[in-house]
Design a protein around this motif. Structure first.
Motif, mmCIF file in Angstrom:
data_model
loop_
_atom_site.group_PDB
_atom_site.id
_atom_site.type_symbol
_atom_site.label_atom_id
_atom_site.label_comp_id
_atom_site.label_asym_id
_atom_site.label_seq_id
_atom_site.Cartn_x
_atom_site.Cartn_y
_atom_site.Cartn_z
ATOM 1 N N MET A 201 8.867 70.389 42.916
ATOM 2 C CA MET A 201 9.698 69.191 42.763
ATOM 3 C C MET A 201 11.169 69.572 42.654
ATOM 4 S SD MET A 201 7.909 66.226 40.510
ATOM 5 C CE MET A 201 9.336 65.209 40.903
ATOM 6 N N LEU A 202 11.461 70.643 41.926
ATOM 7 C CA LEU A 202 12.858 71.054 41.767
ATOM 8 C C LEU A 202 13.460 71.542 43.079
ATOM 9 C CD1 LEU A 202 12.657 72.961 38.354
ATOM 10 C CD2 LEU A 202 13.352 70.595 38.750
ATOM 11 N N THR A 203 12.643 72.145 43.939
ATOM 12 C CA THR A 203 13.153 72.601 45.231
ATOM 13 C C THR A 203 13.264 71.472 46.242
ATOM 14 O OG1 THR A 203 10.965 73.130 46.138
ATOM 15 C CG2 THR A 203 12.079 74.862 44.882
ATOM 16 N N GLY A 204 12.705 70.303 45.923
ATOM 17 C CA GLY A 204 12.693 69.188 46.867
ATOM 18 C C GLY A 204 11.500 69.200 47.789
ATOM 19 N N GLY A 205 10.554 70.133 47.570
ATOM 20 C CA GLY A 205 9.368 70.195 48.418
ATOM 21 C C GLY A 205 8.444 69.011 48.260
ATOM 22 N N GLN A 206 8.504 68.359 47.109
ATOM 23 C CA GLN A 206 7.782 67.107 46.916
ATOM 24 C C GLN A 206 8.565 66.244 45.941
ATOM 25 O OE1 GLN A 206 3.781 67.925 45.581
ATOM 26 N NE2 GLN A 206 4.416 69.629 44.310
ATOM 27 N N GLN A 207 8.286 64.950 45.989
ATOM 28 C CA GLN A 207 9.084 63.999 45.212
ATOM 29 C C GLN A 207 8.332 63.369 44.046
ATOM 30 O OE1 GLN A 207 9.039 63.376 48.925
ATOM 31 N NE2 GLN A 207 10.486 65.079 48.777
ATOM 32 N N PHE A 208 7.021 63.616 43.945
ATOM 33 C CA PHE A 208 6.270 63.039 42.825
ATOM 34 C C PHE A 208 5.018 63.854 42.557
ATOM 35 C CE2 PHE A 208 4.362 61.071 46.544
ATOM 36 C CZ PHE A 208 3.005 61.099 46.256
ATOM 37 N N LEU A 209 4.477 63.660 41.348
ATOM 38 C CA LEU A 209 3.231 64.281 40.922
ATOM 39 C C LEU A 209 2.431 63.254 40.134
ATOM 40 C CD1 LEU A 209 4.737 67.566 39.404
ATOM 41 C CD2 LEU A 209 3.729 67.320 41.683
ATOM 42 N N LEU A 210 1.131 63.234 40.356
ATOM 43 C CA LEU A 210 0.253 62.350 39.594
ATOM 44 C C LEU A 210 -0.884 63.180 39.004
ATOM 45 C CD1 LEU A 210 -0.966 58.798 40.457
ATOM 46 C CD2 LEU A 210 -2.661 60.535 39.840
ATOM 47 N N PHE A 211 -1.072 63.064 37.686
ATOM 48 C CA PHE A 211 -2.120 63.791 36.978
ATOM 49 C C PHE A 211 -2.905 62.829 36.088
ATOM 50 C CE2 PHE A 211 1.399 66.832 37.486
ATOM 51 C CZ PHE A 211 0.749 67.915 38.087
ATOM 52 N N TRP A 212 -4.138 63.195 35.770
ATOM 53 C CA TRP A 212 -4.920 62.466 34.787
ATOM 54 C C TRP A 212 -4.905 63.204 33.447
ATOM 55 C CZ3 TRP A 212 -6.320 57.855 33.765
ATOM 56 C CH2 TRP A 212 -7.363 57.581 32.880
ATOM 57 N N ARG A 213 -5.274 64.475 33.460
ATOM 58 C CA ARG A 213 -5.245 65.255 32.226
ATOM 59 C C ARG A 213 -3.818 65.724 31.945
ATOM 60 N NH1 ARG A 213 -9.919 69.552 31.527
ATOM 61 N NH2 ARG A 213 -8.601 70.704 32.985
ATOM 62 N N THR A 214 -3.395 65.627 30.702
ATOM 63 C CA THR A 214 -1.991 65.912 30.381
ATOM 64 C C THR A 214 -1.889 66.812 29.150
ATOM 65 O OG1 THR A 214 -1.827 63.847 29.105
ATOM 66 C CG2 THR A 214 -1.166 63.774 31.425
ATOM 67 N N LEU A 215 -2.516 67.974 29.215
ATOM 68 C CA LEU A 215 -2.430 68.918 28.114
ATOM 69 C C LEU A 215 -0.973 69.350 27.913
ATOM 70 C CD1 LEU A 215 -5.597 70.982 29.043
ATOM 71 C CD2 LEU A 215 -5.354 69.431 27.097
ATOM 72 N N PRO A 216 -0.523 69.452 26.674
ATOM 73 C CA PRO A 216 0.926 69.635 26.439
ATOM 74 C C PRO A 216 1.514 70.896 27.032
ATOM 75 C CG PRO A 216 -0.334 69.915 24.395
ATOM 76 C CD PRO A 216 -1.275 69.344 25.411
ATOM 77 N N TRP A 217 0.758 72.005 27.042
ATOM 78 C CA TRP A 217 1.312 73.252 27.603
ATOM 79 C C TRP A 217 1.400 73.187 29.124
ATOM 80 C CZ3 TRP A 217 -2.578 73.215 23.897
ATOM 81 C CH2 TRP A 217 -3.876 73.024 24.397
ATOM 82 N N ASP A 218 0.593 72.321 29.741
ATOM 83 C CA ASP A 218 0.647 72.167 31.192
ATOM 84 C C ASP A 218 1.863 71.365 31.639
ATOM 85 O OD1 ASP A 218 -1.689 73.563 31.763
ATOM 86 O OD2 ASP A 218 -2.947 71.774 31.686
ATOM 87 N N HIS A 219 2.309 70.408 30.819
ATOM 88 C CA HIS A 219 3.273 69.419 31.304
ATOM 89 C C HIS A 219 4.589 69.329 30.539
ATOM 90 C CE1 HIS A 219 0.438 67.979 34.253
ATOM 91 N NE2 HIS A 219 -0.488 68.005 33.317
ATOM 92 N N THR A 220 4.639 69.809 29.319
ATOM 93 C CA THR A 220 5.912 69.728 28.595
ATOM 94 C C THR A 220 7.014 70.533 29.270
ATOM 95 O OG1 THR A 220 4.695 69.391 26.544
ATOM 96 C CG2 THR A 220 7.016 70.001 26.354
ATOM 97 N N PRO A 221 6.758 71.789 29.695
ATOM 98 C CA PRO A 221 7.845 72.527 30.357
ATOM 99 C C PRO A 221 8.350 71.832 31.621
ATOM 100 C CG PRO A 221 6.093 74.025 29.674
ATOM 101 C CD PRO A 221 5.557 72.636 29.513
#
Length: 269
Positions: A201-221
């Motif tokens: 996402m930061l490189t502009g290779g994609q513009q969105f992400l969709l997840f169901w599971r949201t464990l904090p170590w996976d997504h906080t950074p």
């Protein structure tokens, strides 16, 4: 201007990757891999890298708490720190463990710092690509030391490209998202490594992400990085994502306008 905290933690993640993680890539013995929960594997690299990183973070911030993925697997009560006061580190020593254990790429090493429950800094490192993203709250997102510029405009849904990790979605919602994907330019299946998805996402290779599971170590950074680059990270109902939340469903987008476009296309509102 150099930021000592960003530099010091970045160096620590690089050290763990160089000393522990990369040397074991495609060199694991069967005994080095075990199942910590049904369908979830852990390797000796996860445990050794987490120990190295945790020790280094405590040296950097004496008195801080560390909430590591593998430590939580042994003691879930550690999650209480995410709503506590003071400095709390989140650590994902090998994000994309299933890839790593199978000898596939990508995988990443990630960390975030919370102060009084608020994410204030984060790091995502892809050791095979040598790519490091880092941020401080309010300072913008850095990708290999260069400031990431916010998206200038919101393309129409038909021109958007992004990932929908549908594996864990409830069946009815999975069908809805897959059907809605026809209104998106390109709906990707995911790389089984949240850290790499956020880097893309930061490189502009994609513009969105969709997840169901949201464990904090996976997504906080990654969510802090995206927000600092002008994006948003929200639950499906529009509420902002917070690492201590126990809900399901997360839609991350490069801008509020893109979030609205993708939400309408994939989630029907």
């Amino acid at each position: 201007m150099a930021d000592p905290l960003l530099d010091d933690v970045g160096a620590l993640l690089r050290e763990a990757a160089a000393k522990v993680v990369v040397p074991l890539f495609r060199r694991l013995d069967p005994a080095d891999i075990s199942e910590k929960a049904p369908g979830e594997v852990v390797t000796v690299a996860d445990r050794e890298a987490e120990a190295l990183i945790s020790e280094g973070l405590r040296r950097l911030r004496p008195g801080s708490a560390v909430v590591g993925e593998e430590a939580v697997a042994a003691d879930p009560d550690l999650l209480r720190h995410l709503r506590g006061s003071g400095d709390v580190w989140l650590v994902d020593p090998v994000d994309g463990t299933s890839n790593f254990a199978a000898g596939r790429r990508p995988f990443a090493v990630m960390a975030a710092l919370l102060t009084d429950g608020v994410p204030v800094a984060s790091w995502v490192y892809d050791p095979l690509e040598g790519t490091m993203a880092a941020t401080r709250l309010g300072a913008g997102a850095l990708l290999d030391g260069t400031l990431v510029r916010p998206a200038r405009s919101a393309p129409a849904a038909g021109a958007l490209r992004g990932t929908a990790a549908t594996k864990f979605l409830p069946p009815e919602l999975r069908r809805q998202v897959e059907d809605g994907g026809r209104r998106i330019g390109e709906l990707l299946p995911g790389q089984h490594c949240a850290g790499r998805e956020y880097l893309d996402m930061l490189t502009g290779g994609q513009q969105f992400l969709l997840f169901w599971r949201t464990l904090p170590w996976d997504h906080t950074p990654g969510t802090l990085l995206v927000r600092e680059a002008g994006g948003v990270a929200r639950r499906f109902d529009g509420a902002d994502y917070h690492p201590a939340d126990e809900g399901r469903g997360l839609l991350v987008a490069a801008s509020p306008e893109i979030w609205d476009e993708v939400h309408a296309a994939l989630l029907g509102s």
